[in-house]
Enzyme design. Structure first.
Site, short mmCIF file in Angstrom:
data_model
loop_
_atom_site.label_atom_id
_atom_site.label_comp_id
_atom_site.label_asym_id
_atom_site.label_seq_id
_atom_site.Cartn_x
_atom_site.Cartn_y
_atom_site.Cartn_z
N ASP A 161 -28.10 -11.76 -102.62
CA ASP A 161 -26.66 -11.28 -102.27
C ASP A 161 -26.08 -12.03 -102.85
OD1 ASP A 161 -26.06 -12.63 -99.56
OD2 ASP A 161 -25.87 -14.35 -99.46
N ASN A 187 -27.85 -15.07 -92.64
CA ASN A 187 -27.59 -15.91 -93.72
C ASN A 187 -27.35 -17.27 -93.76
OD1 ASN A 187 -27.48 -12.80 -94.15
ND2 ASN A 187 -26.42 -13.69 -96.50
N HIS A 239 -23.10 -12.64 -92.10
CA HIS A 239 -22.89 -13.56 -93.51
C HIS A 239 -22.19 -14.99 -92.14
CE1 HIS A 239 -24.72 -11.37 -96.76
NE2 HIS A 239 -24.44 -11.12 -96.19
N HIS A 245 -18.30 -18.27 -94.07
CA HIS A 245 -18.64 -18.87 -95.35
C HIS A 245 -18.64 -20.75 -95.40
CE1 HIS A 245 -19.65 -15.00 -96.77
NE2 HIS A 245 -20.91 -15.23 -96.53
N GLU A 302 -21.31 -4.36 -97.45
CA GLU A 302 -20.44 -5.52 -96.42
C GLU A 302 -19.29 -4.47 -95.76
OE1 GLU A 302 -18.06 -9.88 -96.02
OE2 GLU A 302 -20.11 -9.97 -96.54
N ASP A 354 -21.64 -5.90 -102.54
CA ASP A 354 -20.52 -6.86 -101.94
C ASP A 354 -19.34 -6.58 -102.19
OD1 ASP A 354 -18.60 -8.16 -100.00
OD2 ASP A 354 -19.03 -10.15 -100.65
#
EC number: 4.1.2.40
Length: 275
Positions: free
Chosen positions: A81, A229, A207, A179, A133, A103
């Site tokens: 990840d 996620n 995410h 996040h 992403e 990413d």
């Protein structure tokens, strides 16, 4: 059984559900996730973030996850990840990760395309699938992300171009989640999700699932998101039960924390309508 996410996503796209990508950080968390998946007979994406290498070296993470996945009676993919460094991503591939994320979402679009395409070509030659992403999922203060950044919504035209030019297998999009812990109520743009889904044929990833709200996440799962996620909600649940129960010994603390993590994953399997 250890698999890639390819077959998982094909089924999820046809039947309109999402698969949890549970971020593990040690043996206990990984084992707990697999036990829940087996008990519920659901597929699982065991995700390990590059940011967690400080707590668990990549080699150890690969050994833990591949051992558990190969023993499991349900499909389990091992996913890197938020891989931000090409050398780490390539190392993960060599160590047996069946899926990796590049990413480069904070780079300019041209750089993101170039870097993502290069990793995709490298991974595909080795039978590994790739997630990238576009847009940027903002962050709050959490164990996984050290700085606060703003969310940048994914542009539909850029997403379509990105998927076509990079050849990635799945695409993480930014539609309003963040996040870590939220500083308010998340406002997810389901309109943007529908627009992206209509233009991008590969599986879509969300995410920042933690604390997004069950109703929001369920709607995402049945509206085109195939992977969600989760990390912060696991450690929050563990700390909550520890603070509430105040265990007097280490082994009781571990049992309580593991059960809270298991309950959280069980809950999200239902929210995501995973089959």
């Amino acid at each position: 059984m250890l698999v890639t996410t390819k077959e998982m996503f094909e089924k999820a796209q046809k039947e309109n559900y999402a698969i949890p990508a549970a971020n593990f950080f040690d043996l206990d968390s990984a084992r707990t996730f697999v036990e829940v998946a087996e008990k519920m007979q659901k597929p699982l994406i065991l995700a390990f973030a590059q940011a967690h290498i400080e707590e668990c070296p990549l080699e150890e993470a690969a050994l833990i996850a591949t051992y558990l996945a190969k023993k499991a009676s349900v499909p389990v993919a091992l996913h890197l990840d938020h891989g931000q460094d090409e050398e780490i991503i390539k190392q993960a591939i060599e160590l047996g990760f069946t899926s990796v994320m590049i990413d480069a979402s904070q780079d300019e679009i041209e750089t993101n395309i170039r870097r993502s395409k290069a990793i995709t070509e490298y991974a595909h030659e080795r039978g590994v699938v790739v997630e990238a992403e576009i847009g940027h999922v903002g962050t709050g203060n959490s164990y996984e992300f050290k700085e606060t950044t703003d969310t940048i919504y994914t542009e539909v035209e850029e997403a379509a171009r990105f998927a076509k030019e990079t050849g990635v297998d799945s695409l993480a999009v930014s539609i309003g989640t963040a996040h870590g812990q939220y500083k308010g109520t998340p406002k997810i743009s389901f309109e943007r999700l529908e627009e992206i889904k209509n233009e991008v044929s590969i599986p879509l990833v969300l995410h920042g699932g933690s604390s997004s709200g069950d109703e929001n996440l369920h709607k995402c799962a049945v509206s085109g998101i195939n992977k969600i996620n989760i990390f912060t909600d696991f450690i929050t649940a563990a700390m909550d039960v520890i603070n509430e129960e105040k265990p007097e010994d280490y082994f009781t603390l571990k049992r309580l924390a593991n059960q809270a993590i298991a309950d959280t994953l069980s809950h999200y399997y239902k929210v995501f309508a995973t089959k």
